[in-house]
Design a protein around this motif. Structure first.
Motif, PDB file in Angstrom:
ATOM      1  N   ILE A 184     -83.217  82.851 -87.077  1.00  0.00           N
ATOM      2  CA  ILE A 184     -83.408  83.796 -85.975  1.00  0.00           C
ATOM      3  C   ILE A 184     -82.076  84.409 -85.529  1.00  0.00           C
ATOM      4  CG2 ILE A 184     -84.133  83.984 -83.543  1.00  0.00           C
ATOM      5  CD1 ILE A 184     -86.474  83.555 -85.410  1.00  0.00           C
ATOM      6  N   TYR A 185     -81.027  83.599 -85.495  1.00  0.00           N
ATOM      7  CA  TYR A 185     -79.737  84.066 -84.972  1.00  0.00           C
ATOM      8  C   TYR A 185     -79.233  85.321 -85.693  1.00  0.00           C
ATOM      9  CZ  TYR A 185     -74.992  84.189 -83.224  1.00  0.00           C
ATOM     10  OH  TYR A 185     -73.824  84.597 -82.660  1.00  0.00           O
ATOM     11  N   PRO A 186     -79.240  85.378 -87.036  1.00  0.00           N
ATOM     12  CA  PRO A 186     -78.749  86.602 -87.699  1.00  0.00           C
ATOM     13  C   PRO A 186     -79.539  87.855 -87.314  1.00  0.00           C
ATOM     14  CG  PRO A 186     -78.995  84.828 -89.299  1.00  0.00           C
ATOM     15  CD  PRO A 186     -79.597  84.352 -88.015  1.00  0.00           C
ATOM     16  N   LEU A 187     -80.823  87.680 -87.026  1.00  0.00           N
ATOM     17  CA  LEU A 187     -81.636  88.824 -86.602  1.00  0.00           C
ATOM     18  C   LEU A 187     -81.200  89.296 -85.213  1.00  0.00           C
ATOM     19  CD1 LEU A 187     -85.113  87.475 -87.786  1.00  0.00           C
ATOM     20  CD2 LEU A 187     -83.586  89.071 -88.986  1.00  0.00           C
ATOM     21  N   TYR A 188     -80.962  88.343 -84.324  1.00  0.00           N
ATOM     22  CA  TYR A 188     -80.450  88.691 -82.994  1.00  0.00           C
ATOM     23  C   TYR A 188     -79.102  89.390 -83.112  1.00  0.00           C
ATOM     24  CZ  TYR A 188     -83.794  85.589 -80.524  1.00  0.00           C
ATOM     25  OH  TYR A 188     -84.900  84.991 -79.984  1.00  0.00           O
TER      26      TYR A 188
ATOM     27  N   SER B  96     -71.519  73.774 -80.177  1.00  0.00           N
ATOM     28  CA  SER B  96     -72.908  73.361 -80.418  1.00  0.00           C
ATOM     29  C   SER B  96     -73.765  74.541 -80.880  1.00  0.00           C
ATOM     30  CB  SER B  96     -73.508  72.754 -79.157  1.00  0.00           C
ATOM     31  OG  SER B  96     -72.792  71.606 -78.787  1.00  0.00           O
ATOM     32  N   LEU B  97     -73.493  75.719 -80.327  1.00  0.00           N
ATOM     33  CA  LEU B  97     -74.222  76.910 -80.742  1.00  0.00           C
ATOM     34  C   LEU B  97     -73.929  77.226 -82.204  1.00  0.00           C
ATOM     35  CD1 LEU B  97     -76.151  79.141 -79.759  1.00  0.00           C
ATOM     36  CD2 LEU B  97     -74.130  80.471 -79.155  1.00  0.00           C
ATOM     37  N   ARG B  98     -72.661  77.128 -82.604  1.00  0.00           N
ATOM     38  CA  ARG B  98     -72.282  77.368 -84.009  1.00  0.00           C
ATOM     39  C   ARG B  98     -72.939  76.327 -84.926  1.00  0.00           C
ATOM     40  NH1 ARG B  98     -71.213  81.815 -83.118  1.00  0.00           N
ATOM     41  NH2 ARG B  98     -69.231  82.669 -82.519  1.00  0.00           N
ATOM     42  N   ALA B  99     -72.978  75.078 -84.479  1.00  0.00           N
ATOM     43  CA  ALA B  99     -73.601  74.024 -85.281  1.00  0.00           C
ATOM     44  C   ALA B  99     -75.083  74.325 -85.491  1.00  0.00           C
ATOM     45  CB  ALA B  99     -73.414  72.664 -84.612  1.00  0.00           C
TER      46      ALA B  99
ATOM     47  N   ALA C 219     -85.033  71.500 -77.382  1.00  0.00           N
ATOM     48  CA  ALA C 219     -85.095  70.083 -77.007  1.00  0.00           C
ATOM     49  C   ALA C 219     -83.688  69.483 -76.931  1.00  0.00           C
ATOM     50  CB  ALA C 219     -85.943  69.308 -78.010  1.00  0.00           C
ATOM     51  N   ASN C 220     -82.777  69.965 -77.772  1.00  0.00           N
ATOM     52  CA  ASN C 220     -81.405  69.449 -77.808  1.00  0.00           C
ATOM     53  C   ASN C 220     -80.466  70.177 -76.856  1.00  0.00           C
ATOM     54  OD1 ASN C 220     -81.896  67.431 -79.755  1.00  0.00           O
ATOM     55  ND2 ASN C 220     -81.770  68.942 -81.385  1.00  0.00           N
ATOM     56  N   ALA C 221     -80.919  71.255 -76.277  1.00  0.00           N
ATOM     57  CA  ALA C 221     -80.081  72.001 -75.322  1.00  0.00           C
ATOM     58  C   ALA C 221     -79.902  71.156 -74.065  1.00  0.00           C
ATOM     59  CB  ALA C 221     -80.731  73.334 -74.983  1.00  0.00           C
ATOM     60  N   PRO C 222     -78.691  71.121 -73.528  1.00  0.00           N
ATOM     61  CA  PRO C 222     -78.439  70.287 -72.344  1.00  0.00           C
ATOM     62  C   PRO C 222     -79.380  70.577 -71.177  1.00  0.00           C
ATOM     63  CG  PRO C 222     -76.378  71.092 -73.232  1.00  0.00           C
ATOM     64  CD  PRO C 222     -77.484  71.779 -73.996  1.00  0.00           C
TER      65      PRO C 222
END
Length: 117
Positions: free
Chosen positions: A14-18, A46-49, A62-65
């Motif tokens: 999804i990220y590359p589309l955004y 964390s976003l890059r990971a 779910a893993n977002a703080p």
């Protein structure tokens, strides 16, 4: 309740589309990352990971703080549905993210996108 296919899509897909959407409209990766970190509470590392993993959107949230407390101020229509009326919490988070990306692409002021933060 029906399980939506989007829950199992990877954040990495999804990220590359955004990114393409905001860059096509003359905006930057930094602007995109700023709204995503604001929404999720993730730091840049964390976003890059997440971008290089096979983490689904369900796992991503779910893993977002913590969802930003001002996320509930995100209103409007995305995919023909008012984001504030979405009942499924995960779908609402995904649509919040879509809405923020749209606002970056449209050139809305960052202070407005981040709901005054």
């Amino acid at each position: 309740m029906t399980r939506h296919k989007i829950f199992d899509m990877t954040f990495a897909s999804i990220y590359p589309l955004y990114l393409a959407k905001v860059e096509r409209k003359g905006h930057t990766r930094e602007e995109l990352d700023r709204v995503l970190t604001w929404l999720t509470g993730l730091d840049a590392h964390s976003l890059r990971a997440a971008q290089s993993s096979d983490m689904t959107l369900e796992e991503f949230f779910a893993n977002a703080p913590a969802l930003n407390p001002n996320a509930e101020l995100i209103t409007g229509v995305i995919c023909g549905i008012r984001v504030e009326d979405i009942e499924d919490p995960l779908m609402q988070k995904i649509r919040y993210m879509d809405k923020l990306v749209d606002e970056v692409a449209r050139g809305k002021k960052m202070s407005s996108i981040l709901r005054g933060s």
